[in-house]
Design an enzyme around this catalytic site. Structure first.
Site, PDB file in Angstrom:
ATOM      1  N   GLY A   2      53.213  47.290  41.365  1.00 16.44           N
ATOM      2  CA  GLY A   2      52.511  46.327  41.085  1.00 16.44           C
ATOM      3  C   GLY A   2      51.114  46.275  41.538  1.00 16.44           C
ATOM      4  O   GLY A   2      50.906  47.220  42.677  1.00 16.44           O
ATOM      5  N   PRO A  49      47.755  45.221  43.522  1.00 13.66           N
ATOM      6  CA  PRO A  49      47.386  44.602  44.949  1.00 13.66           C
ATOM      7  C   PRO A  49      47.571  43.377  45.151  1.00 13.66           C
ATOM      8  O   PRO A  49      47.364  42.530  44.037  1.00 13.66           O
ATOM      9  CB  PRO A  49      45.977  45.349  45.347  1.00 13.66           C
ATOM     10  CG  PRO A  49      45.637  46.399  44.370  1.00 13.66           C
ATOM     11  CD  PRO A  49      46.471  45.982  43.038  1.00 13.66           C
ATOM     12  N   GLY A  50      48.227  42.893  46.206  1.00 11.78           N
ATOM     13  CA  GLY A  50      48.527  41.549  46.483  1.00 11.78           C
ATOM     14  C   GLY A  50      49.640  40.662  45.685  1.00 11.78           C
ATOM     15  O   GLY A  50      49.861  39.682  45.972  1.00 11.78           O
ATOM     16  N   THR A  51      50.177  41.405  44.913  1.00  6.19           N
ATOM     17  CA  THR A  51      51.355  40.872  44.265  1.00  6.19           C
ATOM     18  C   THR A  51      52.621  40.679  44.923  1.00  6.19           C
ATOM     19  O   THR A  51      53.548  40.220  44.548  1.00  6.19           O
ATOM     20  CB  THR A  51      51.462  41.501  42.839  1.00  6.19           C
ATOM     21  OG1 THR A  51      51.834  42.913  43.231  1.00  6.19           O
ATOM     22  CG2 THR A  51      50.822  41.241  41.900  1.00  6.19           C
ATOM     23  N   LYS A 104      54.483  43.124  47.182  1.00  7.10           N
ATOM     24  CA  LYS A 104      55.412  44.335  47.296  1.00  7.10           C
ATOM     25  C   LYS A 104      55.743  44.373  48.636  1.00  7.10           C
ATOM     26  O   LYS A 104      57.087  44.398  48.738  1.00  7.10           O
ATOM     27  CB  LYS A 104      54.599  45.828  46.741  1.00  7.10           C
ATOM     28  CG  LYS A 104      54.075  45.742  45.399  1.00  7.10           C
ATOM     29  CD  LYS A 104      53.481  46.680  44.986  1.00  7.10           C
ATOM     30  CE  LYS A 104      52.122  47.138  45.550  1.00  7.10           C
ATOM     31  NZ  LYS A 104      51.200  46.136  45.364  1.00  7.10           N
ATOM     32  N   THR A 105      54.859  44.492  49.650  1.00  5.37           N
ATOM     33  CA  THR A 105      55.279  44.452  51.052  1.00  5.37           C
ATOM     34  C   THR A 105      56.297  43.223  51.429  1.00  5.37           C
ATOM     35  O   THR A 105      57.314  43.288  52.169  1.00  5.37           O
ATOM     36  CB  THR A 105      53.987  44.272  52.029  1.00  5.37           C
ATOM     37  OG1 THR A 105      53.296  45.498  51.336  1.00  5.37           O
ATOM     38  CG2 THR A 105      54.334  44.863  53.068  1.00  5.37           C
ATOM     39  N   GLU A 113      22.187  29.686  30.990  1.00  5.94           N
ATOM     40  CA  GLU A 113      23.598  29.339  31.070  1.00  5.94           C
ATOM     41  C   GLU A 113      23.889  28.441  30.206  1.00  5.94           C
ATOM     42  O   GLU A 113      25.160  28.537  29.617  1.00  5.94           O
ATOM     43  CB  GLU A 113      23.759  28.590  32.703  1.00  5.94           C
ATOM     44  CG  GLU A 113      23.568  29.576  33.797  1.00  5.94           C
ATOM     45  CD  GLU A 113      24.368  30.788  33.977  1.00  5.94           C
ATOM     46  OE1 GLU A 113      25.494  31.032  33.239  1.00  5.94           O
ATOM     47  OE2 GLU A 113      23.692  31.810  34.195  1.00  5.94           O
ATOM     48  N   ASP A 154      25.386  40.730  31.573  1.00  7.84           N
ATOM     49  CA  ASP A 154      25.834  40.227  30.217  1.00  7.84           C
ATOM     50  C   ASP A 154      26.014  41.375  29.247  1.00  7.84           C
ATOM     51  O   ASP A 154      26.896  41.687  28.696  1.00  7.84           O
ATOM     52  CB  ASP A 154      25.082  39.015  29.673  1.00  7.84           C
ATOM     53  CG  ASP A 154      25.032  37.865  30.754  1.00  7.84           C
ATOM     54  OD1 ASP A 154      26.115  37.814  31.305  1.00  7.84           O
ATOM     55  OD2 ASP A 154      24.133  37.228  30.392  1.00  7.84           O
TER      56      ASP A 154
HETATM   57  P1  ADP Z   1      51.073  43.862  48.240  1.00  6.21           P
HETATM   58  O1  ADP Z   1      51.837  44.554  49.405  1.00  6.21           O
HETATM   59  O2  ADP Z   1      51.633  43.985  46.883  1.00  6.21           O
HETATM   60  O3  ADP Z   1      49.571  44.522  48.182  1.00  6.21           O
HETATM   61  P2  ADP Z   1      51.506  41.791  49.946  1.00  6.21           P
HETATM   62  O4  ADP Z   1      53.229  41.778  49.951  1.00  6.21           O
HETATM   63  O5  ADP Z   1      50.754  42.403  51.263  1.00  6.21           O
HETATM   64  O6  ADP Z   1      50.947  42.502  48.536  1.00  6.21           O
HETATM   65  O7  ADP Z   1      51.165  40.166  49.829  1.00  6.21           O
HETATM   66  C1  ADP Z   1      50.047  39.680  50.397  1.00  6.21           C
HETATM   67  C2  ADP Z   1      50.269  38.416  50.697  1.00  6.21           C
HETATM   68  O8  ADP Z   1      50.234  37.427  49.577  1.00  6.21           O
HETATM   69  C3  ADP Z   1      51.685  37.931  51.103  1.00  6.21           C
HETATM   70  O9  ADP Z   1      51.809  38.156  52.877  1.00  6.21           O
HETATM   71  C4  ADP Z   1      51.940  36.698  50.857  1.00  6.21           C
HETATM   72  O10 ADP Z   1      51.622  35.692  51.828  1.00  6.21           O
HETATM   73  C5  ADP Z   1      51.222  36.385  49.582  1.00  6.21           C
HETATM   74  N1  ADP Z   1      52.128  36.687  48.357  1.00  6.21           N
HETATM   75  C6  ADP Z   1      51.879  37.621  47.426  1.00  6.21           C
HETATM   76  N2  ADP Z   1      52.939  37.401  46.490  1.00  6.21           N
HETATM   77  C7  ADP Z   1      53.646  36.295  46.645  1.00  6.21           C
HETATM   78  C8  ADP Z   1      54.819  35.460  46.259  1.00  6.21           C
HETATM   79  N3  ADP Z   1      55.195  36.063  45.128  1.00  6.21           N
HETATM   80  N4  ADP Z   1      55.040  34.599  46.829  1.00  6.21           N
HETATM   81  C9  ADP Z   1      54.590  33.943  48.012  1.00  6.21           C
HETATM   82  N5  ADP Z   1      53.404  34.704  48.643  1.00  6.21           N
HETATM   83  C10 ADP Z   1      52.862  35.764  47.957  1.00  6.21           C
HETATM   84 ZN    ZN Z   2      24.333  35.409  31.883  1.00  2.00          ZN
HETATM   85 MG    MG Z   3      51.266  45.871  50.860  1.00  2.00          MG
END
Ligand code: ADP
Ligand code: ZN
Ligand code: MG
Length: 623
Positions: free
Chosen positions: A211, A213-215, A217-218, A435, A510
């Site tokens: 997935g 980043p930030g979704t 996974k960890t 704008e 743009d």
């Molecule tokens: P990844 O490992 O995919 O980059 P992380 O697991 O480190 O992302 O997510 C970073 C933070 O974002 C988590 O600690 C959490 O607080 C928040 N987060 C991400 N997805 C969710 C989710 N589905 N529900 C709740 N919190 C989430």
């Molecule tokens: Zn513009």
């Molecule tokens: Mg991670």
């Protein structure tokens, strides 16, 4: 929980236990050795006081059994068993007192009180001292152990956390219902492996979380450990990449060994693409051998599990396209779990999860926020709520209000406002027309994303922003939408040209974006079917689905390149004319809107429509 303890704590417990045992042994032996003396001491304190001459007399008449000299105290044990006591001068000894007759059976005992008293008085100090030394050594050793990562490269730096310590559960993960469903299976393997092994099923070795980043996974991997109540060993792929060849491999060995001792458990390898890249591939610079060895070791370890070893290896990546195929073979990471960017409902749920523990005002409507955050991942949403709480605190409020969150969304999406930047009147006016040009053209192009906000407060590098909110989660884009987008992007430049008959550098971004859209239309989507055919040009590097784009490598002829360039130029020119036409047609409204915008600096869609309402959105001709 039936899982055994983690090794290091147990070893430490052993040390503590043997220390306590030793102290106990010392104390009890001292107590034991002094036992008869203590019972004698009691009798001595009861002794009757008599003149010294009487003891000398009794010595001579042999009515005593024993004389005990302790410092200046003299005790005598009578034949009857009772004691009498007297005092002597310091200088007097048994000899000077005449108690040294070799014929006399009365024994004379000299008790070295000084030494004994010293020992008695200082016994506790001594023990304390020993204890301190022991404690010191223990502290020293644990510090040395914690620093040993710097000294012993081979030891795994995996952060070991006991299954009990992983408090994260599926409840903490909002959305990702499909991923959670897939992972429930793994939780079940960990919890009741018998169910599967008795039937002859092999427990899967690995699951790969894929997935952006930030979704989360960890977060999900931790939640699996939390749900199953097993220890969680995590290590990041990038940690394996060290200076010395062979270190990564020995770390892997160490990590798997540790894990096997603590089965059932989870090994989590974050950012596995750092070690799991396609082997033999070129272009990734140094550390190549190292990575290869590490990867081989991971594969060997995963193959080497006994059939009933209940260790599940989870890994996360946002670059599945670069992973070595060997990793994806059955028996390795054969479970692949995709984690999408959250949709509207999921975004609202994630926002809800992260409002826990924050004081929220009564006016909060997270659905509105969810609608404004299309395309953002869980980590961004968490960040938004944190920014909102910071805003609220800075404003001296007790709770977070809806406005705080809206401001935070803007800050995260557009960068923070720079109200202090001084802009001269002319520049401000040009920015306003630019704008509003975007806004009017975008608003009039039917397929364009709906207008959300116009602002001439500078943010980041931009002097102003026109913010269109994407409609909810579109997965495909039509040709018309691409054209409308290009048209909207050119609206700013068109307005500058029409109003000031002058062009500025303000539209460079743009133009760049418009050109890139036009180029993709030609090269990737086969949208110039007449000239170029329905053919893909250029080989993509990186995975578009996850928003990673490493550019293109050229695999087409000079002739095709010319045609692509011609299409891009044609398309841009056409849309520029269209944008100019739309602006000319609404010149009056435009002046009115700009005038208002210069006063209020940010304008919502409603304020825009108040002036613009008469004009309906029209579908413009294609090209
Ligand atoms: P990844 O490992 O995919 O980059 P992380 O697991 O480190 O992302 O997510 C970073 C933070 O974002 C988590 O600690 C959490 O607080 C928040 N987060 C991400 N997805 C969710 C989710 N589905 N529900 C709740 N919190 C989430
Ligand atoms: Zn513009
Ligand atoms: Mg991670």
């Amino acid at each position: 929980m039936s899982s055994p303890n983690i090794l290091p704590p147990r070893r430490r417990q052993n040390q503590l236990f043997s220390g306590l045992l030793l102290i106990f042994l010392i104390l009890s032996s001292v107590y034991y050795m002094t036992a008869p003396e203590r019972s004698e001491d009691e009798k001595l304190t009861m002794a009757k006081e008599v003149p010294l001459s009487e003891i000398t007399h009794d010595y001579a008449s042999r009515t005593l059994t024993e004389i005990l000299i302790r410092g200046s105290n003299v005790y005598a044990k009578m034949s009857s068993g009772s004691y009498v006591q007297s005092y002597k001068e310091i200088g007097d000894s048994a000899a000077t007192l005449g108690w040294n007759d070799p014929e006399n059976p009365v024994s004379v005992r000299i008790d070295n009180v000084e030494l004994k008293n010293f020992f008695k008085a200082h016994l506790s100090d001594l023990l304390f001292f020993v204890l301190m030394i022991g404690l010191g050594m223990w502290v020293f050793r644990s510090i040395a152990r914690s620093q040993s990562t710097a000294l012993s490269f081979g030891k795994s730096r995996a952060r070991v956390s006991d299954g009990k310590q992983v408090q994260t559960t599926f409840k903490d993960v909002a959305g990702c219902d499909e991923a959670k469903n897939d992972l429930k299976e793994i939780v079940d393997f960990l919890k009741s492996p018998k169910k599967y092994t008795t039937i002859g099923a092999k427990i899967p070795r690995g699951a790969l979380l894929i997935g952006a980043p930030g979704t989360g996974k960890t977060l999900l991997a931790r939640a699996v450990a939390g749900e199953a109540g097993v220890p969680f060993f995590s290590i990041s792929g990038s940690e394996f990449v060290e200076m010395f060849v062979g270190v990564g491999a020995s770390r892997v060995r160490d990590l798997f060994l540790k894990a096997k001792r603590n089965a059932p458990c989870i090994i989590f390898i974050d950012e596995i693409d750092a070690v799991g890249r396609q082997r033999g591939g070129a272009g990734f610079g140094g550390g190549h051998d190292e990575r290869e060895q590490t990867l081989n070791q991971i594969l060997t370890e995963m193959d080497g599990f006994e059939k009933d070893t209940n260790v599940i290896v989870m890994a996360a990546t946002n670059r599945p396209d670069v992973l070595d195929v060997a990793l994806l073979r059955p028996g390795r990471f054969d479970r692949r779990i995709f984690i999408d960017k959250p949709d509207l409902v999921a975004r609202q749920q994630i926002l809800e999860v992260h409002t826990r523990g924050k004081k929220m005002g009564k006016d909060i409507d997270l659905e509105i926020i969810a609608k404004q955050t299309v395309g953002l991942a869980g980590a961004d949403l968490e960040n938004i709520l944190n920014e909102a709480a910071i805003f609220a605190a800075r404003r001296g409020m007790k709770t977070v209000s809806q406005k705080d969150i809206v401001d935070a969304v803007e800050k995260v999406a557009l960068g923070s406002e720079k109200k202090s930047r001084k802009i001269n009147e002319k520049e401000k006016k040009i920015t306003a027309y630019h704008e509003v040009g975007h806004a009017i053209v975008g608003h009039l192009c039917e397929e364009s994303d709906p207008l959300h906000k116009i602002s001439i407060i500078s943010r980041g590098f931009a002097l102003g922003v026109t913010w269109f909110l994407p409609k909810e989660d579109q997965y495909t884009t039509t040709k018309q939408k691409f054209l409308d987008e290009i048209c909207g992007l050119l609206g700013g430049r068109a307005a500058e040209e029409i109003i000031f008959n002058e062009i500025t550098t303000g539209a460079s971004n743009d133009i760049e974006r418009a050109s890139s859209i036009a180029r993709s239309m030609a090269m990737r989507y086969g949208m110039d079917a007449d000239e170029l055919g329905i053919v893909s040009y250029g080989e993509r590097q990186g995975s578009q689905a996850l928003g990673v784009d490493l550019g293109m490598s050229r695999n087409y002829s000079e002739d095709a390149a010319k045609k692509i360039d011609a299409f891009v130029q044609r398309t841009i020119a056409g849309q520029y004319e269209r944008a100019k036409g739309l602006i000319k047609a609404h010149r009056m409204k435009m002046d009115e809107i700009v005038e208002k915008l210069l006063k209020i600096e940010t304008m919502s869609l409603d304020e825009f429509l108040e002036i613009f309402d008469g004009s309906k959105r029209k579908k413009a001709k294609v090209e």
